[in-house]
Design a protein around this motif. Structure first.
Motif, PDB file in Angstrom:
ATOM      1  N   PHE A 232       0.827  -1.207   0.000  1.00 18.47           N
ATOM      2  CA  PHE A 232       0.000   0.000   0.000  1.00 18.47           C
ATOM      3  C   PHE A 232       0.859   1.254   0.000  1.00 18.47           C
ATOM      4  N   ALA A 233       1.935   1.252   0.775  1.00 16.72           N
ATOM      5  CA  ALA A 233       2.776   2.449   0.913  1.00 16.72           C
ATOM      6  C   ALA A 233       3.465   2.812  -0.394  1.00 16.72           C
ATOM      7  N   VAL A 234       3.899   1.813  -1.157  1.00 19.41           N
ATOM      8  CA  VAL A 234       4.619   2.098  -2.409  1.00 19.41           C
ATOM      9  C   VAL A 234       3.722   2.782  -3.433  1.00 19.41           C
ATOM     10  N   PRO A 235       2.515   2.259  -3.726  1.00 15.90           N
ATOM     11  CA  PRO A 235       1.640   2.982  -4.665  1.00 15.90           C
ATOM     12  C   PRO A 235       1.279   4.386  -4.197  1.00 15.90           C
ATOM     13  N   VAL A 236       1.050   4.560  -2.886  1.00 16.77           N
ATOM     14  CA  VAL A 236       0.733   5.895  -2.376  1.00 16.77           C
ATOM     15  C   VAL A 236       1.907   6.837  -2.612  1.00 16.77           C
ATOM     16  N   THR A 237       3.119   6.362  -2.350  1.00 17.25           N
ATOM     17  CA  THR A 237       4.316   7.187  -2.541  1.00 17.25           C
ATOM     18  C   THR A 237       4.503   7.551  -4.012  1.00 17.25           C
ATOM     19  N   LEU A 238       4.313   6.570  -4.889  1.00 17.95           N
ATOM     20  CA  LEU A 238       4.480   6.832  -6.318  1.00 17.95           C
ATOM     21  C   LEU A 238       3.414   7.792  -6.837  1.00 17.95           C
ATOM     22  N   MET A 239       2.170   7.638  -6.377  1.00 17.11           N
ATOM     23  CA  MET A 239       1.116   8.555  -6.794  1.00 17.11           C
ATOM     24  C   MET A 239       1.361   9.954  -6.237  1.00 17.11           C
ATOM     25  N   PHE A 240       1.874  10.038  -5.021  1.00 17.66           N
ATOM     26  CA  PHE A 240       2.260  11.332  -4.454  1.00 17.66           C
ATOM     27  C   PHE A 240       3.287  12.008  -5.356  1.00 17.66           C
ATOM     28  N   ALA A 241       4.271  11.237  -5.799  1.00 16.81           N
ATOM     29  CA  ALA A 241       5.320  11.794  -6.660  1.00 16.81           C
ATOM     30  C   ALA A 241       4.737  12.281  -7.979  1.00 16.81           C
ATOM     31  N   VAL A 242       3.797  11.523  -8.552  1.00 15.47           N
ATOM     32  CA  VAL A 242       3.196  11.917  -9.823  1.00 15.47           C
ATOM     33  C   VAL A 242       2.411  13.214  -9.670  1.00 15.47           C
ATOM     34  N   PHE A 243       1.551  13.289  -8.654  1.00 13.79           N
ATOM     35  CA  PHE A 243       0.773  14.503  -8.417  1.00 13.79           C
ATOM     36  C   PHE A 243       1.692  15.699  -8.163  1.00 13.79           C
ATOM     37  N   PHE A 244       2.767  15.468  -7.415  1.00 14.82           N
ATOM     38  CA  PHE A 244       3.696  16.543  -7.080  1.00 14.82           C
ATOM     39  C   PHE A 244       4.354  17.096  -8.343  1.00 14.82           C
ATOM     40  N   ILE A 245       4.843  16.198  -9.204  1.00 13.92           N
ATOM     41  CA  ILE A 245       5.494  16.629 -10.444  1.00 13.92           C
ATOM     42  C   ILE A 245       4.520  17.384 -11.335  1.00 13.92           C
ATOM     43  N   ASP A 246       3.329  16.837 -11.476  1.00 15.06           N
ATOM     44  CA  ASP A 246       2.332  17.471 -12.338  1.00 15.06           C
ATOM     45  C   ASP A 246       2.012  18.883 -11.863  1.00 15.06           C
ATOM     46  N   SER A 247       1.702  19.027 -10.580  1.00 14.92           N
ATOM     47  CA  SER A 247       1.320  20.340 -10.056  1.00 14.92           C
ATOM     48  C   SER A 247       2.465  21.340 -10.126  1.00 14.92           C
ATOM     49  N   LEU A 248       3.678  20.893  -9.790  1.00 15.79           N
ATOM     50  CA  LEU A 248       4.821  21.802  -9.784  1.00 15.79           C
ATOM     51  C   LEU A 248       5.094  22.352 -11.182  1.00 15.79           C
TER      52      LEU A 248
END
Length: 433
Positions: A232-248
């Motif tokens: 569970f933690a790995v997909p959450v971390t990867l999705m966090f990274a994707v959202f972060f890159i997109d927004s930035l």
């Protein structure tokens, strides 16, 4: 697709469940990407008179409060059995839409900071309840094999509408559109939740037991995924990274008129339609890959697309700096179109992933944590970093260089992680033999 089987067998209740889920998720996502993310910035800066920094601070409060309410709601749903009670979820969703309808209606009349703050708090409560409730409907309405395709349909419809239909990015325009769109939605939800229409009751009775067949997600075999596990933690971390890159990256792009007016806010219908179609193509590709390949393939595609997108943006800026005469012509829509494909990839993944790493007893909590952390918290943190870059007077190229470096680093890290995992599996198999 199982949908074709249901159509052939005339299982109209299940087919209605597909349509209901798609309609609810498209409406909710369109509301968030337009009214909440774009409209509130206009409301705070133009009508209330706050600085962008102050508005972003309030948006951070919105994100954190939404995350808190979402987790509390998700945990409560799972503990009290609401996650498997379709009627309770429909009633909660009706309450959420009623609150959002009232807030959307009064938003353009806000003129003071206290009123803006009160609006933010009320909105965060509605959003926090709405996320786990709406995503948990997947276990009642969508068979597991079709979730990738349904997520692709939601993404394609929402982004096509947002890009193809010309709207001024102002709170007044968004409010008028959303109020008009919410009225029929409220009526439908009121009928569904009322329990007074016999035909609807028969349909809901058929749908109410589907969680027994649809409740265990694709990635919960042979063992359910636990919230404290790496699965569970790995997909959450990867999705966090994707959202972060997109927004930035996107926050700086839309703050640059030369880039915005030749793409998402272009006066040319053909340009906007090109980007809208790119969203659809990206969603379809992501849906097919998600449904037929392991989860890591979708993440690899997503990180690769974002890395390529920002390499192209920065390359164009460097080329324009060296050859200024080349930058005077019409900007190519290829970059925003590729960006659209990347966004559609992770958005499709976002809609399908959380129910698929959940069971009927954990879908509320998992959806709340996933959306709250990967979506709202990532967006808040990237917004804060973007504001810091703006205060430091970082140039457009320097800003996008940071985004490019992050996307390349994450892509490389994911490839290395998958390689190491494969080597560990091979080593264990060799030891067992």
């Amino acid at each position: 697709m199982r949908l074709l089987e249901h159509l052939r067998d005339r299982q109209w209740s299940t087919v209605f469940g597909y349509l209901l889920f798609v309609a609810l998720m498209v409406a909710g996502y369109y509301y968030n990407i337009t009214f909440v993310q774009l409209g509130l910035i206009d409301l705070g800066t133009r009508l209330v008179g706050m600085s962008e920094t102050a508005v972003s601070a309030w948006m951070a409060g919105l994100a954190l409060c939404t995350l808190t309410v979402a987790v509390m709601t998700g945990v409560t749903m799972d503990r009290r059995g609401w996650s498997t009670d379709l009627r309770t979820k429909l009633r909660l969703l009706l309450g959420v839409v009623l609150v959002q309808f009232a807030l959307t209606l009064i938003a353009p009349s806000i003129r003071s900071i206290p009123a803006f703050g009160a609006w933010i708090v009320a909105a965060s409560i509605g959003l926090g309840v709405g996320f786990p409730v709406s995503f948990s409907l997947a276990i009642d309405l969508i068979p597991v094999p079709d979730r990738g395709y349904v997520a692709a349909a939601i993404t394609a419809i929402a982004y096509f509408a947002a890009n193809a239909y010309p709207l001024a990015w102002s709170i007044d325009v968004f409010s008028q559109l959303m109020v008009a769109a919410m009225v029929p939605g409220l009526l439908v939800l009121a009928v569904l939740a009322s329990g007074r229409v016999d035909r609807i009751e028969m349909i809901l009775m058929d749908l109410a037991d589907q969680h027994r067949d649809f409740g265990t997600g694709r990635f919960c075999h042979p063992e359910p995924v636990q919230a404290r596990s790496l699965a569970f933690a790995v997909p959450v971390t990867l999705m966090f990274a994707v959202f972060f890159i997109d927004s930035l990256g996107f926050l700086r792009i839309i703050d640059t008129p030369a880039l915005l007016l030749t793409s998402w806010q272009s006066p040319e219908l053909s340009t906007r339609l090109f980007i809208a179609v790119a969203h659809v193509v990206g969603a379809v590709m992501a849906g097919v890959i998600y449904a037929n390949y392991p989860l890591d393939r979708v993440f690899l595609w997503t990180f690769a697309l974002f890395a390529l997108t920002h390499v192209m943006y920065t390359s164009d800026l460097r080329l324009a700096a060296v050859f200024p005469t080349l930058a005077q012509g019409q900007t190519s829509p290829l970059n925003p179109a590729l960006y659209a494909v990347a966004v559609s990839f992770y958005t499709t993944l976002n809609f399908a992933l959380w129910p698929d790493i959940s069971t009927s007893g954990t879908v509320g909590t998992h959806s709340a944590i996933g959306i709250g952390v990967a979506g709202w918290l990532a967006t808040f943190m990237s917004t804060a970093l973007a504001l810091y870059f703006q205060a430091a007077e970082l140039t457009l190229l320097s800003h996008l260089n940071v985004v490019q470096a992050l996307s390349l680093l994450l892509l490389f890290g994911l490839v290395v992680g998958l390689y190491v995992r494969r080597m560990v599996v091979i080593t264990r198999e060799g030891d067992a033999a």
